[in-house]
Design a protein around this motif. Structure first.
Motif, short mmCIF file in Angstrom:
data_model
loop_
_atom_site.label_atom_id
_atom_site.label_comp_id
_atom_site.label_asym_id
_atom_site.label_seq_id
_atom_site.Cartn_x
_atom_site.Cartn_y
_atom_site.Cartn_z
N ALA A 1 -18.98 21.60 -40.43
CA ALA A 1 -18.26 21.78 -39.16
C ALA A 1 -18.87 22.91 -38.34
O ALA A 1 -18.99 22.81 -37.10
N GLU A 2 -19.30 23.98 -39.02
CA GLU A 2 -19.90 25.10 -38.31
C GLU A 2 -21.23 24.69 -37.66
O GLU A 2 -21.49 25.03 -36.49
N TYR A 3 -22.07 23.98 -38.42
CA TYR A 3 -23.37 23.57 -37.89
C TYR A 3 -23.19 22.57 -36.74
O TYR A 3 -23.96 22.57 -35.77
N ARG A 4 -22.18 21.70 -36.83
CA ARG A 4 -21.93 20.75 -35.75
C ARG A 4 -21.47 21.47 -34.49
O ARG A 4 -21.91 21.16 -33.38
N SER A 5 -20.56 22.41 -34.64
CA SER A 5 -20.03 23.11 -33.47
C SER A 5 -21.11 23.94 -32.78
O SER A 5 -21.06 24.12 -31.56
N SER A 6 -22.09 24.41 -33.54
CA SER A 6 -23.18 25.18 -32.96
C SER A 6 -24.29 24.31 -32.40
O SER A 6 -25.22 24.81 -31.75
N GLY A 7 -24.21 23.00 -32.65
CA GLY A 7 -25.23 22.08 -32.16
C GLY A 7 -26.47 21.98 -33.03
O GLY A 7 -27.42 21.27 -32.69
#
Length: 255
Positions: free
Chosen positions: A206-212
């Motif tokens: 989720a963190e990597y997705r939110s950061s793009g």
């Protein structure tokens, strides 16, 4: 058991494909191969005077396109892979979803986008695959499914791999799902092969997705990976053959 999915970029590169087939043939565990081949399909579609249409990495499949991808996936690519595995002493058997009701699907409902004859998996015939494996055969599954009403459908190979691994796990087999593509793993920087993420959990994903840092076609692949773990698959790994062979790549875990 191992369910190995190989993508179009692996299939299109002869050296990488041979390496992948050597790896699959050398597995000591019962194993199923699921293959894509979208780039080869797009090439043939173009050669036949049509324009491939993709939306968010998914192919829009009209009736003419369905005929072409069926020829490419279930014919050319599937039988070529089976023949190459036979040359390595691996007794492979090629399957479309219609063969033995191996993979059933339903036509995707029309939403904001009409994907045409794209299929969403509804069931995998795990008993058939299990019986073939017990006979010493290694199934090679292409991404053509059917709806039991005579309609063939074009279905995402990553999803078929996930659903196959999940169905075999329900038979109480310990199943490892491996996604083989051209990169050493899931990267934080697509231009830096050294930026492999060794472990992904739902929280870090989720963190990597939110950061793009994780986006595009990797998102559905990882969504499938986490879904497989939640459904009972023991382990999911993503990487190239060298990484998978060494026990590396990106390992997907629930915690």
């Amino acid at each position: 058991m191992i369910v190995l999915k190989v993508g179009g970029n692996v299939i299109n590169n002869p050296a990488t494909l041979h390496e992948g087939l050597d790896y699959f043939s050398g597995l000591l565990e019962p194993a199923v191969l699921v293959h894509g081949g979208g780039r080869r399909a797009s090439q043939v579609i173009t050669e036949m005077g049509r324009e491939p249409v993709m939306v968010d990495g998914r192919r829009v499949t009209d009736r003419a396109t369905l005929e072409i991808v069926t020829m490419v996936y279930a014919g050319l690519l599937n039988k070529d892979l089976v023949a190459q595995l036979q040359s390595r002493g691996t007794n492979a058997i090629g399957l479309s979803g219609a063969d033995g009701n191996a993979v059933l699907a339903e036509k995707r409902p029309v939403g904001a986008i009409d994907y045409g004859f794209a299929g969403d998996v509804t069931a995998v015939n795990a008993s058939l695959l299990d019986a073939l494996l017990r006979l010493g055969l290694r199934p090679v599954i292409c991404p053509i499914t059917h709806d039991r009403r005579g309609q063939l459908l074009n279905t995402n190979a990553d999803t078929i791999a996930n659903e196959t691994a999940t169905a075999l796990a329900r038979l109480e087999h310990p199943v490892n799902l491996q996604y083989c593509f051209e990169l050493p793993g899931v990267l934080t920087d697509v231009n830096d092969p050294g930026s492999v993420i060794p472990v992904l959990t739902p929280e870090t994903y989720a963190e990597y997705r939110s950061s793009g840092k994780i986006a595009g076609g990797m998102v559905p692949k990882l969504d499938n990976a986490f879904a497989a773990l939640r459904a009972g698959v023991r382990e999911v790994a993503i990487g190239n053959i060298a990484a998978l062979r060494a026990g590396g790549g990106t390992r997907i875990r629930l915690a």
